[in-house]
Write an enzyme that holds these catalytic residues in place. Sequence first.
Site, PDB file in Angstrom:
ATOM      1  N   LYS A   1       6.210 -15.169  43.637  1.00 56.86           N
ATOM      2  CA  LYS A   1       6.653 -15.644  44.959  1.00 56.86           C
ATOM      3  C   LYS A   1       7.374 -16.988  44.871  1.00 56.86           C
ATOM      4  O   LYS A   1       7.005 -17.965  45.519  1.00 56.86           O
ATOM      5  CB  LYS A   1       5.467 -15.746  45.918  1.00 56.86           C
TER       6      LYS A   1
ATOM      7  N   GLY B   1      -5.360  -2.811  44.310  1.00 55.98           N
ATOM      8  CA  GLY B   1      -6.082  -3.616  43.340  1.00 55.98           C
ATOM      9  C   GLY B   1      -7.451  -3.095  43.001  1.00 55.98           C
ATOM     10  O   GLY B   1      -7.620  -2.174  42.207  1.00 55.98           O
TER      11      GLY B   1
END
Length: 245
Positions: A73, A221
């Site tokens: 990011k 996840g």
Amino acid sequence: MTFTASSSSCAITESPVVVALDYHERDKALAFVDKIDPRDCRLKVGKEMFTLFGPQLVRDLQQRGFDVFLDLKFHDIPNTTARAVAAAADLGVWMVNVHASGGARMMAAARDALAPFGKDAPLLIAVTVLTSMETSDLHDLGVTLSPAEHAERLARLTQQCGLDGVVCSAQEAVRFKQVFGAAFKLVTPGIRPAGSEAGDQRRIMTPEQALSAGVDYMVIGRPVTQSVDPAQTLKDINASLKREA
């Protein structure tokens, strides 16, 4: 909706599943990875693991046959962001991301930094609104729009800057596909098979719901990494997605 492959000519898998690796120990991460098949998913490496283990971890995953989404990011001045994105491309990652809130000049610089890589360039996507954020969180930052409205505004800016797509919640996917078109890739965290705990995500969907909504790549996840049989869990998820498609 059908499975979408990477734009790279050497795509390893057509599965839309991206498994988020969140481990404190390199050996445990690689032990997990050695249990699964690169034909069944791609892998996401985030800030913690990259800070702990660096580029060599990405190389280790690539040597095992996996496409890697480098989820760092980037959000900085345009020149710094461009250099970071180019470094990710040099590393050979499949996808890299920046924050759309960094603005048009930053995103355009990141896009231009990938031009020399041609067809080998990674997908470049932008983060809109983090899936953990609610309306009250945005209000605290002085943003009066809802998460969906703010995400759409940032997604429009991202497309105008020539990036490949955005990270967004699954709830925004239907409208985003309508507004921005099928070629604009949607990457969605907060995807959890039915029966999984929500964890720290606030806006979640099942894989089947996400596929129906128009999500291109879904990040999953703990339902996979904490499974007693992660290989079978991945096969089950992919089978359910093929039925949905």
